[in-house]
Design a protein around this motif. Structure first.
Motif, PDB file in Angstrom:
ATOM      1  N   GLN A 115      39.459  14.119  -6.188  1.00 30.69           N
ATOM      2  CA  GLN A 115      39.135  14.156  -7.617  1.00 30.69           C
ATOM      3  C   GLN A 115      37.742  14.745  -7.831  1.00 30.69           C
ATOM      4  O   GLN A 115      37.527  15.544  -8.734  1.00 30.69           O
ATOM      5  CB  GLN A 115      39.211  12.732  -8.180  1.00 30.69           C
TER       6      GLN A 115
ATOM      7  N   SER B 288      36.995  18.095  -9.801  1.00 28.14           N
ATOM      8  CA  SER B 288      36.240  17.995 -11.055  1.00 28.14           C
ATOM      9  C   SER B 288      35.150  19.047 -11.167  1.00 28.14           C
ATOM     10  O   SER B 288      34.625  19.286 -12.249  1.00 28.14           O
ATOM     11  CB  SER B 288      35.648  16.593 -11.219  1.00 28.14           C
TER      12      SER B 288
ATOM     13  N   GLY C 101      37.187  19.963 -16.691  1.00 27.42           N
ATOM     14  CA  GLY C 101      38.296  19.091 -17.082  1.00 27.42           C
ATOM     15  C   GLY C 101      37.759  17.829 -17.711  1.00 27.42           C
ATOM     16  O   GLY C 101      36.610  17.476 -17.521  1.00 27.42           O
ATOM     17  N   SER C 102      38.589  17.189 -18.487  1.00 28.84           N
ATOM     18  CA  SER C 102      38.139  15.978 -19.158  1.00 28.84           C
ATOM     19  C   SER C 102      38.908  14.783 -18.624  1.00 28.84           C
ATOM     20  O   SER C 102      40.002  14.926 -18.093  1.00 28.84           O
ATOM     21  CB  SER C 102      38.326  16.123 -20.663  1.00 28.84           C
ATOM     22  N   PRO C 103      38.310  13.593 -18.762  1.00 26.95           N
ATOM     23  CA  PRO C 103      38.964  12.384 -18.269  1.00 26.95           C
ATOM     24  C   PRO C 103      40.325  12.180 -18.926  1.00 26.95           C
ATOM     25  O   PRO C 103      40.499  12.477 -20.105  1.00 26.95           O
ATOM     26  CB  PRO C 103      37.992  11.264 -18.678  1.00 26.95           C
TER      27      PRO C 103
ATOM     28  N   SER D 271      30.626  11.057 -18.362  1.00 29.11           N
ATOM     29  CA  SER D 271      31.916  10.509 -18.773  1.00 29.11           C
ATOM     30  C   SER D 271      32.212   9.238 -18.012  1.00 29.11           C
ATOM     31  O   SER D 271      31.609   8.948 -16.980  1.00 29.11           O
ATOM     32  CB  SER D 271      33.046  11.520 -18.547  1.00 29.11           C
TER      33      SER D 271
ATOM     34  N   SER E 282      35.625   4.600 -13.400  1.00 33.68           N
ATOM     35  CA  SER E 282      35.115   5.825 -12.770  1.00 33.68           C
ATOM     36  C   SER E 282      34.088   6.439 -13.707  1.00 33.68           C
ATOM     37  O   SER E 282      34.389   6.742 -14.864  1.00 33.68           O
ATOM     38  CB  SER E 282      36.271   6.806 -12.544  1.00 33.68           C
TER      39      SER E 282
ATOM     40  N   ALA F 101      31.092   9.513 -14.182  1.00 31.29           N
ATOM     41  CA  ALA F 101      30.631  10.809 -13.677  1.00 31.29           C
ATOM     42  C   ALA F 101      29.204  11.052 -14.148  1.00 31.29           C
ATOM     43  O   ALA F 101      28.882  10.825 -15.319  1.00 31.29           O
ATOM     44  CB  ALA F 101      31.546  11.925 -14.174  1.00 31.29           C
TER      45      ALA F 101
ATOM     46  N   ARG G 173      26.141  16.463  -8.542  1.00 32.45           N
ATOM     47  CA  ARG G 173      27.173  15.638  -9.195  1.00 32.45           C
ATOM     48  C   ARG G 173      27.366  14.356  -8.408  1.00 32.45           C
ATOM     49  O   ARG G 173      27.237  14.346  -7.177  1.00 32.45           O
ATOM     50  CB  ARG G 173      28.498  16.403  -9.269  1.00 32.45           C
TER      51      ARG G 173
ATOM     52  N   SER H 236      30.007  10.759  -8.569  1.00 28.67           N
ATOM     53  CA  SER H 236      31.023   9.908  -9.178  1.00 28.67           C
ATOM     54  C   SER H 236      30.802   8.504  -8.638  1.00 28.67           C
ATOM     55  O   SER H 236      30.599   8.319  -7.434  1.00 28.67           O
ATOM     56  CB  SER H 236      32.431  10.379  -8.822  1.00 28.67           C
TER      57      SER H 236
END
Length: 170
Positions: free
Chosen positions: A16, A20, A24-26, A57, A68, A70, A77, A79
């Motif tokens: 994921q 990501s 893309g969006s959740p 997000s 989760s 982000a 990045r 997560s």
């Protein structure tokens, strides 16, 4: 520790994380107000981590059993996954026990870098491309069990520090 043994879905989290990068969006977003509520009830959903990592997000994953989050600073990045339970350390294939920011954690090196630990009935899993120093800042900001250091550990730390004093600067 309290709670059922949990094995974080680290391979899914890593996949994921890599996917990501394309954006893309959740799929199951958590509203900012709900993240603030989670934060105040003991589920850390910090707006910022390690100084410059901004929360972009939050979403529910795995039948809404895992939070989760982000974070990014534009280049790095991270997560953060949080779930109820205790870490099933026997099932952490490819992980190595380490101490980061005076916390006992499990690390899987490589890309992405993964760090997992538990405390107070919550399992935390970080998946990131951040530097080790940035990871240490994040771990320090999140709940964790402190590594108990006895006299021999303190002496070892002191000798390590003195050794750095004796090493000529490059």
């Amino acid at each position: 520790g309290p709670g059922d043994p949990v094995v974080p879905a680290v391979d899914q989290y890593a996949t994921q994380f890599v996917a990501s990068a394309a954006g893309g969006s959740p799929t199951h977003p958590i509203a900012v107000s709900a993240m603030n509520e989670l934060d105040s009830s003991g589920w850390p959903c910090h707006v910022r981590l390690a100084g410059d990592l901004q929360r972009v997000s939050g979403e529910w994953v795995g039948d809404d059993q895992v939070v989760s989050l982000a974070y990014t600073n534009g280049t790095t990045r991270l997560s953060l996954f949080e779930q109820t339970g205790r870490l099933d350390e026997a099932e952490l294939d490819g992980f190595e026990a380490k101490t980061i920011a005076n916390a006992r954690v499990w690390v899987r090196a490589g890309y992405p870098y993964i760090v997992a630990w538990d405390t107070d009935g919550v399992v935390y899993t970080l998946v990131t491309d951040a530097s080790r120093a940035k990871v240490a800042e994040v771990v320090a900001q999140l709940p964790h069990r402190k590594v108990v250091s006895g006299p021999s550990h303190r002496i070892s730390d002191g000798l390590d520090r003195m050794t750095t004093w004796l090493t000529p600067a490059a």
